[in-house]
Design an enzyme around this catalytic site. Structure first.
Site: not given
Length: 272
Positions: A99, A136, A211
């Site tokens: 990220c 998002r 993630h």
């Protein structure tokens, strides 16, 4: 303890860049080394780290960060320290960067609010947040590894094509230049939700938005990092002994079913 082999894991800014459980990648590598009897040390590469510290690590892990923390990191990661990190990656030191960390390695990141954050320029990519009101990119992620050398290596290690499971949560949209994507999105949004690509792969550095953390869900990638680091450090052919990964593989199969993703010949990675 097998005193013949030892790895030093360099953990980039652990107090500033450990969003969404990415410390799990460090723990996964550490444990898989220990289970095989290898020596392993974790060295924080933070504001107190020296150029010598960076030069001495065998494997690098970087996690996610909020925009404010990312600015703090980039102010510190300048000059000789930046050059040392650049040299490590250019010389093939393996690593996994999640990220915010890939954005640091790219050309720049433009946050939704605030000024552009210049990166190290190691990866030919840019990341731009479309604005605080933009949706998002959040959700489970399945990626087919397509980066040619990595895909080949993982297929040789596991006996099948490699698919990664992860979880993405990012506002920035990343566009790649002359750098190879890590993989093709099978489920989820990936780098930008438009071109079907996810992450990037350069030298032996894996960049991803995945993630979760990534490595416990995909232990064969952790083993690739360990094996690559050992081969580079000791300049000899090293093959890792298998571990019992049945629980991790069952979890992967459960997620594929939950997401209704049917994948032929999915990597089983060292199942005993």
């Amino acid at each position: 303890m097998n005193n013949e082999f030892e790895l030093i894991i360099g953990w980039l800014y652990p107090t500033l860049m450990s969003t969404y459980g990415d410390r799990g990648n460090v723990i996964c590598i550490e444990r898989r080394c220990q289970w095989r009897g290898y020596g392993v040390k974790v060295l924080p590469l933070d504001q107190n780290a020296t150029v010598s510290d960076i030069g001495g690590v065998d494997l690098i892990v970087g996690g996610g960060a909020q925009d404010r923390q990312q600015e703090i990191v980039m102010r510190d990661l300048q000059g000789a320290k930046a050059e040392a990190l650049r040299e490590k990656i250019e010389n093939g030191t393996p690593g996994v960067f999640t990220c915010g960390a890939p954005q640091l390695l790219g050309r720049y990141y433009e946050p939704g609010i605030g000024e552009r954050i210049e990166g190290l320029g190691l990866l030919d990519m840019v990341s731009v947040h479309p604005g605080e009101n933009a949706r998002r990119c959040i959700g489970n992620l399945v990626v087919e590894v397509t980066a040619s050398r990595l895909a080949r290596d993982l297929a040789e290690m596991t006996g099948s094509k490699a698919f990664l499971i992860g979880f993405e949560n990012h506002g920035g949209r990343t566009k790649l230049g002359k750098v190879e994507a890590l993989g093709r999105v099978v489920y989820g949004l990936g780098n930008n939700g438009e071109d079907g690509g996810e992450g990037a792969f350069y030298q032996n550095a894996i960049a991803t938005y995945s993630h979760g953390p990534l490595l416990p869900k995909n232990p064969f990638v952790a083993d690739w990092l360990i094996q690559t680091a050992l081969r580079l450090k000791y300049q000899q052919s090293i093959t890792l002994s298998p571990l019992d990964d049945r629980l991790a593989m069952q979890a992967r199969e459960a997620m594929f079913k939950r997401l209704k993703v049917n994948l032929p010949n999915v990597a089983a990675a060292n199942v005993q």
